[in-house]
Design an enzyme around this catalytic site. Structure first.
Site, short mmCIF file in Angstrom:
data_model
loop_
_atom_site.label_atom_id
_atom_site.label_comp_id
_atom_site.label_asym_id
_atom_site.label_seq_id
_atom_site.Cartn_x
_atom_site.Cartn_y
_atom_site.Cartn_z
N THR A 36 0.82 -1.21 0.00
CA THR A 36 0.00 0.00 0.00
C THR A 36 0.86 1.27 0.00
O THR A 36 0.48 2.27 -0.62
CB THR A 36 -0.91 0.03 1.24
OG1 THR A 36 -0.13 -0.33 2.38
CG2 THR A 36 -2.06 -0.94 1.09
N PHE A 65 -6.68 5.12 6.19
CA PHE A 65 -6.09 4.11 7.08
C PHE A 65 -7.15 3.38 7.90
O PHE A 65 -6.84 2.75 8.92
CB PHE A 65 -5.05 4.77 8.00
CG PHE A 65 -3.85 5.29 7.25
CD1 PHE A 65 -2.84 4.42 6.83
CD2 PHE A 65 -3.75 6.64 6.92
CE1 PHE A 65 -1.74 4.89 6.12
CE2 PHE A 65 -2.65 7.12 6.21
CZ PHE A 65 -1.65 6.23 5.80
N CYS A 106 -5.17 1.10 10.71
CA CYS A 106 -3.81 0.72 10.34
C CYS A 106 -2.81 0.97 11.47
O CYS A 106 -2.65 2.10 11.93
CB CYS A 106 -3.40 1.52 9.11
SG CYS A 106 -1.77 1.06 8.51
C1 HEM Z 1 -4.68 -2.12 8.60
C2 HEM Z 1 -4.25 1.08 4.97
C3 HEM Z 1 0.60 0.97 5.48
C4 HEM Z 1 0.15 -2.72 8.59
C5 HEM Z 1 -4.98 -1.20 7.60
C6 HEM Z 1 -6.32 -0.77 7.24
C7 HEM Z 1 -6.19 0.11 6.22
C8 HEM Z 1 -4.78 0.25 5.94
C9 HEM Z 1 -7.32 0.82 5.48
C10 HEM Z 1 -7.63 -1.24 7.90
C11 HEM Z 1 -8.21 -2.42 7.19
C12 HEM Z 1 -9.55 -2.86 7.72
O1 HEM Z 1 -10.21 -2.15 8.47
O2 HEM Z 1 -9.94 -3.96 7.35
C13 HEM Z 1 -2.89 1.31 4.80
C14 HEM Z 1 -2.34 2.27 3.86
C15 HEM Z 1 -0.98 2.25 4.02
C16 HEM Z 1 -0.67 1.28 5.03
C17 HEM Z 1 -3.16 3.11 2.87
C18 HEM Z 1 0.10 3.03 3.31
C19 HEM Z 1 -0.08 4.19 2.72
C20 HEM Z 1 0.91 0.00 6.41
C21 HEM Z 1 2.24 -0.32 6.89
C22 HEM Z 1 2.10 -1.36 7.76
C23 HEM Z 1 0.70 -1.69 7.83
C24 HEM Z 1 3.51 0.41 6.47
C25 HEM Z 1 3.17 -2.07 8.57
C26 HEM Z 1 4.39 -1.65 8.73
C27 HEM Z 1 -1.20 -2.87 8.83
C28 HEM Z 1 -1.74 -3.89 9.73
C29 HEM Z 1 -3.14 -3.71 9.75
C30 HEM Z 1 -3.41 -2.60 8.85
C31 HEM Z 1 -0.94 -4.92 10.50
C32 HEM Z 1 -4.14 -4.50 10.57
C33 HEM Z 1 -4.34 -3.79 11.89
C34 HEM Z 1 -5.27 -4.54 12.82
O3 HEM Z 1 -6.37 -4.94 12.41
O4 HEM Z 1 -4.90 -4.71 13.98
N1 HEM Z 1 -4.06 -0.55 6.80
N2 HEM Z 1 -1.86 0.74 5.47
N3 HEM Z 1 0.01 -0.85 7.01
N4 HEM Z 1 -2.23 -2.12 8.31
FE1 HEM Z 1 -2.03 -0.62 7.00
#
Ligand code: HEM
Length: 459
Positions: A269, A398, A405
């Site tokens: 992402t 996010f 996120c």
């Molecule tokens: C969850 C977007 C970068 C790790 C999410 C969710 C979104 C998102 C929308 C929620 C999903 C849901 O509700 O089902 C993004 C975007 C990013 C980004 C747009 C970059 C621009 C990252 C990075 C990492 C990461 C760099 C790790 C180093 C995670 C994890 C979750 C998550 C582990 C799950 C959190 C949980 O449910 O406890 N992300 N993300 N993401 N993201 Fe990101």
């Protein structure tokens, strides 16, 4: 009284709402249907009903954690084949979610970001060393190299040697294939007998997953053999908890799911976000010039010195460019919300406990509350006064709530650092005839976008 929910015209028995839609571009279909049908609509695909929501008022309600929680969309549920009960794909009631969340939260504090800063700078330097030898670059491919390298080294002290390879690391190829398979399997599921037709594709997909698991096992094996020095990384936090019998310890199977989750969620992402930001900068010379002027002023001209940790967050305009790129194309474009109890959304749409809806983030990000020019790229929307004047829940790249996120600050620090580094060094020119095409593999990414680079002359 309950309101009826519109659906696209031309519903077909059994197949449902499959007309005018492409399983290769489901997000762009949802964006188009949203424009035609309004802030809430449903699609029936092979008997399964999916409700999409994008109205600012509805999303505001869905953000109430007392009434709603994360819901796994059908596509994300498919990804459990890869992520199991890892953070991203865990159901809310799975105990490993809370444990891993507690264990890994320290890896996403401000102090942790500080400890990653130098690694992020080093990786950006490798990108620059490579770009210095080229006049034209494939932006998405190179951003993917960069972000995979960054999460590999910061999270797991594992280099992927991305910039020493001509092509992307095979992990990426397997991952993209698996994401695409999950997408096609969700939106192109021929009913009944069709399962047979999937056999070969499913088998190939299992091979991809086995390959990714092999990469993960190698990372873990290396750690067991070589040990770890230096500041804690994600892997160390998990392995130490296991050694110390921490109440939040997770077992080997779950560690594997977390590693794979972070290798995927931690790079795909962010790569897309950077690629869209470069695309929009290349299309808007005046915004590009302003961003370059800001970098020159805050960081000073490109003398080869590294930016400090503090200097990253000072690039306010560059940050707004990134925020606005993520408004136009939130690279994880859908998240799901489910009702905790029987309830009615905005007083009109009844939901039973456990019923889920999907938030179409790109449509939310073009809600009329953004004003009449919501299709125009304008980073100044993120000037503090304008952010304050807007409704609270209309920007969600996010996600929301407890399951939002965990890597948000990580992604923002990395992306602003890279944008600053590149803007300080090069002028960017798009191919004159490039038209934005958006490739979908559950995430979104510019397709075939190349930039022509010229070293900036030092004034
Ligand atoms: C969850 C977007 C970068 C790790 C999410 C969710 C979104 C998102 C929308 C929620 C999903 C849901 O509700 O089902 C993004 C975007 C990013 C980004 C747009 C970059 C621009 C990252 C990075 C990492 C990461 C760099 C790790 C180093 C995670 C994890 C979750 C998550 C582990 C799950 C959190 C949980 O449910 O406890 N992300 N993300 N993401 N993201 Fe990101």
């Amino acid at each position: 009284s309950p309101a009826s929910i519109p659906h696209p015209p031309g519903r077909i028995p059994i197949l449902g709402d499959v007309r005018n839609s492409s399983p290769r571009r489901p997000i762009q279909d949802v964006m188009r249907f949203g424009k035609q049908l309004g802030p809430i609509f449903e699609r029936k695909i092979f008997g399964r009903r999916i409700v999409f929501v994008s109205g600012a008022d509805m999303v505001a309600e869905l953000s109430d954690e007392a009434r709603f929680a994360k819901y796994l969309s059908p596509a994300v549920a498919r990804l459990r084949q890869i992520g199991g009960d890892g953070l991203f794909t865990a159901y809310n009631d799975e105990p490993n979610w809370r444990k891993a969340h507690n264990l890994l939260r320290p890896a996403f504090t401000q102090a942790a970001m500080r400890s990653y800063h130098q690694i992020m700078v080093d990786v950006a330097r490798e990108l620059v060393a490579d770009w210095d030898t080229r006049t034209t670059v494939d932006v998405s491919a190179d951003m993917t190299k960069l972000t995979l390298e960054t999460i590999g080294r910061t999270g797991f002290s594992h280099p992927f040697d991305s910039f020493r390879r001509e092509r992307l690391h095979p992990f990426v190829e397997a991952m993209v294939g698996a994401l695409r398979h999950a997408q096609l399997r969700t939106f192109l599921s021929p009913p009944l007998v069709g399962e047979l037709l999937w056999r070969r594709a499913d088998k190939r997909n299992l091979d991809r997953i086995a390959f990714m698991n092999g990469v993960v096992d190698e990372v873990i094996r290396e750690r067991r053999e070589v040990g770890h020095t230096g500041p804690d990384d994600l892997l160390e936090l998990m392995m130490r908890a296991a050694r110390d019998d921490d109440p939040d310890r997770i077992d080997d199977v779950n560690i594997r799911h977390q590693v794979l989750t972070f290798l995927v969620a931690g790079h795909e992402t962010t790569s897309g976000a950077l690629s869209f930001a470069f695309y929009y900068l290349s299309q808007h010379p005046e915004i590009l010039a302003k961003a370059q002027a800001e970098v020159d002023e805050v960081w000073g001209p490109d003398t080869g010195a590294d930016p400090s940790f503090e200097q990253i967050a000072k690039l306010r305009h560059v940050r707004r460019v990134l925020d606005e790129a993520l408004r136009m194309w939130p690279t994880a474009p859908i998240y799901g919300r489910e009702a905790r109890e029987d309830t009615t959304l905005v007083g009109r749409y009844p939901m039973r406990a456990g019923d889920g809806v999907l938030v179409s983030i790109p449509s939310l990000h073009r809600d009329p509350a953004w004003g009449p020019d919501a299709d125009v790229f304008d980073p100044d929307r993120f000037l503090p006064a304008r952010v304050k004047a807007r409704p609270a829940h209309i920007y969600k790249p996010f996600g929301t709530g407890e399951r939002a996120c965990i890597g948000r600050q990580f992604a923002l620090h990395e992306a602003v650092l890279v944008l600053g580094t590149i803007l300080r060094r090069y002028d960017l020119e798009p191919d004159a005839d490039y038209q934005l095409r958006v490739q979908e593999r559950l995430t979104v990414m510019p397709d075939g976008f190349r930039l022509n680079l010229r070293r900036r002359r030092r004034s």
